[in-house]
Motif scaffolding. Structure first.
Motif, PDB file in Angstrom:
ATOM      1  N   VAL A  61      -4.771 -29.524 -57.834  1.00 27.93           N
ATOM      2  CA  VAL A  61      -3.998 -28.994 -57.295  1.00 27.93           C
ATOM      3  C   VAL A  61      -2.585 -29.584 -56.410  1.00 27.93           C
ATOM      4  O   VAL A  61      -1.644 -29.540 -56.453  1.00 27.93           O
ATOM      5  N   ILE A  62      -3.395 -30.839 -56.124  1.00 31.65           N
ATOM      6  CA  ILE A  62      -2.357 -31.757 -55.304  1.00 31.65           C
ATOM      7  C   ILE A  62      -1.673 -32.429 -56.522  1.00 31.65           C
ATOM      8  O   ILE A  62      -0.302 -32.784 -56.046  1.00 31.65           O
ATOM      9  N   SER A 191      -1.351 -22.709 -47.048  1.00 32.07           N
ATOM     10  CA  SER A 191      -2.509 -22.142 -46.558  1.00 32.07           C
ATOM     11  C   SER A 191      -3.606 -22.561 -47.560  1.00 32.07           C
ATOM     12  O   SER A 191      -3.637 -22.956 -48.792  1.00 32.07           O
ATOM     13  N   LEU A 192      -5.065 -22.413 -47.117  1.00 31.43           N
ATOM     14  CA  LEU A 192      -6.150 -22.824 -47.892  1.00 31.43           C
ATOM     15  C   LEU A 192      -6.319 -21.804 -49.221  1.00 31.43           C
ATOM     16  O   LEU A 192      -6.673 -22.168 -49.981  1.00 31.43           O
ATOM     17  N   ASN A 193      -5.552 -20.598 -49.054  1.00 29.95           N
ATOM     18  CA  ASN A 193      -5.638 -19.497 -49.971  1.00 29.95           C
ATOM     19  C   ASN A 193      -4.867 -19.916 -51.090  1.00 29.95           C
ATOM     20  O   ASN A 193      -5.361 -19.951 -52.359  1.00 29.95           O
ATOM     21  N   GLU A 194      -3.630 -20.517 -51.010  1.00 28.79           N
ATOM     22  CA  GLU A 194      -2.936 -21.186 -51.951  1.00 28.79           C
ATOM     23  C   GLU A 194      -3.598 -22.213 -52.931  1.00 28.79           C
ATOM     24  O   GLU A 194      -3.732 -22.193 -54.011  1.00 28.79           O
ATOM     25  N   VAL A 195      -4.364 -23.065 -52.061  1.00 28.07           N
ATOM     26  CA  VAL A 195      -5.280 -24.069 -52.736  1.00 28.07           C
ATOM     27  C   VAL A 195      -6.347 -23.234 -53.694  1.00 28.07           C
ATOM     28  O   VAL A 195      -6.506 -23.911 -55.017  1.00 28.07           O
ATOM     29  N   TRP A 196      -6.967 -22.293 -53.287  1.00 21.66           N
ATOM     30  CA  TRP A 196      -8.066 -21.627 -53.921  1.00 21.66           C
ATOM     31  C   TRP A 196      -7.407 -21.023 -55.119  1.00 21.66           C
ATOM     32  O   TRP A 196      -7.894 -21.075 -56.222  1.00 21.66           O
ATOM     33  N   GLU A 197      -6.167 -20.454 -54.873  1.00 23.31           N
ATOM     34  CA  GLU A 197      -5.651 -19.635 -56.157  1.00 23.31           C
ATOM     35  C   GLU A 197      -5.258 -20.795 -57.380  1.00 23.31           C
ATOM     36  O   GLU A 197      -5.300 -20.680 -58.367  1.00 23.31           O
ATOM     37  N   ASP A 198      -4.625 -21.923 -56.876  1.00 24.40           N
ATOM     38  CA  ASP A 198      -4.414 -23.015 -57.588  1.00 24.40           C
ATOM     39  C   ASP A 198      -5.587 -23.352 -58.539  1.00 24.40           C
ATOM     40  O   ASP A 198      -5.333 -23.780 -59.568  1.00 24.40           O
TER      41      ASP A 198
END
Length: 409
Positions: A61-62, A191-198
């Motif tokens: 993700v990063i 948001s952490l949700n974006e990390v999870w989705e990615d």
């Protein structure tokens, strides 16, 4: 032949690889000399694998969200600072080295996400196969001398000198990487949700392709069964059973690299894309080479064990390249830029997921089961798995690039 960015990238990678090869030879020798235990050796391998496995999806993700060049530069510098700290504070006990192994593994995961995402952008698409072979060939030339040099350095300067050389190499690599011209528009995480989705998107990319699912399942089986042979059994046989010197152990690694270099030269100079047709033949040939390792410890063979191991691992390295390079090149061509780091992080995570299990089982077994029996079992299971996939999924695997390309379009 290639542009300036490629050569800055390549030279930087080669510098860091030179230092890493030296340390990579010294650490297992140091651990075995201190403990003489296959179990402790396995723990060190697991300490590198598990942290990387856990952070790989986040690293992907990063690598897709932030500047990949900056990730590479600052992580190289950070790893150099860490290793200088190890020397300055004399952190050479087994527990401290294990902790360093964990931190280096985490940093390496984020670094790899950056390079897997950036490298295909540095050369023209039609040059990618040749660029991969050139990059690997340079690294393999370094590894030809590196393991022997690592053995010599360990013999005369110990682990501390090996770590010092690796620390310096990380700084040198970072300096070359700073000069690369690479533009990437960062997309900050809100948001952490974006990390999870990615993260899920990288795995979804694999799940949506039948060919990728087949390839990942085969890779999981082979990595679980075969990685312990290279990472645990070979050092144990060389150092504990056969009593090889550090230089002899390093030269076996060098023989593998010479074989791999020959494979890369063959692909770049003659085979090119036609090398894909040899994929399964090369896989079976590599497994047969590894099967020969089971007879090395026999009393009648021990007088010629050293040259025999040189030959076995030279041929194994040659066939390994004929399996790996065509597949990696096709994946690099097929995966779009915006999801590339997540895809390769997910791919690596998937094939590494059960590798620690193999390490955890094989290490203790070395202390209670005959080595030859263990090698025969691991290689035979790998052969059976390969035959199954050859019969049922040969065309699926050979056409992987075309399927991914259609999915992207």
């Amino acid at each position: 032949m290639f542009n300036k960015n490629f050569w800055l990238y390549a030279v930087g990678r080669w510098i860091s690889q030179a230092g890493w090869v030296i340390q990579d030879i010294a650490v297992p020798l140091y651990v075995l000399d201190k403990t003489g235990s296959g179990t402790i050796m396995s723990i060190f391998i697991i300490a590198e694998l598990i942290p990387r496995l856990l952070v790989n999806p986040i690293a992907g993700v990063i690598g897709d969200r932030y500047n990949r060049k900056n990730l590479m530069v600052w992580l190289d510098i950070a790893r150099g600072v860490l290793l200088f700290g190890v020397i300055a504070f004399n952190l050479l006990d087994i527990q401290s080295l294990l902790a360093v192994q964990v931190v280096m593994s985490i940093m390496g995961a984020f670094f790899s996400a950056g390079i897997s995402g950036m490298f295909p952008d540095l050369v023209k698409r039609e040059e990618l196969a040749q660029a991969n072979s050139t990059l690997q060939s340079g690294g393999q030339i370094i590894r030809i001398a590196g393991p022997i040099l690592g053995g010599v350095i360990y013999a005369f300067g110990g682990l501390k000198l090996a770590i010092l050389i690796n620390a310096v190499s990380f700084f040198g690599s970072g300096l070359f990487e700073m000069l690369i011209e690479y533009k990437w528009e960062s997309r900050k995480i809100s948001s952490l949700n974006e990390v999870w989705e990615d993260m899920l998107e990288g795995f979804k990319f694999i799940k949506d392709s039948k060919s990728l699912l087949v390839l990942v399942s085969l890779a999981i089986a082979l990595n679980t069964l075969l990685n312990p042979i290279f990472a645990v059994i070979l050092p144990y046989v060389s150092r504990v059973i056969l009593g090889f010197s550090s230089v002899q152990f390093g030269s076996i690694q060098t023989a593998t690299t010479i074989g791999a270099l020959a494979g890369n030269v063959l692909i770049a100079g003659k085979l090119k894309e036609s090398s894909e047709n040899l994929l399964f033949k090369a896989l079976f040939a590599q497994l047969i080479c590894l099967l020969l390792l089971s007879v090395i410890v026999h009393p009648l063979i021990r007088p010629v064990a050293y040259p025999a191991l040189l030959g076995i691992f030279m041929m194994g390295g040659f066939f390994n390249i004929l399996v790996n390079v065509p597949l990696i090149t096709k994946l690099q061509k097929s995966v779009p830029n915006e999801v590339r780091a997540r895809f390769f992080s997910a791919f690596e995570t998937a094939i590494m997921a059960t590798t620690p299990l193999g390490m955890a089982v094989v290490g203790p077994l070395l202390d209670i089961i005959e080595v030859s029996t263990l090698v025969i079992t691991l290689v035979t299971l790998s052969l059976l798995a390969s035959i199954y996939y050859y019969i049922n999924f040969k065309e699926t695997i050979m056409n992987i690039g075309a399927e991914v390309g259609e999915m992207i379009g």
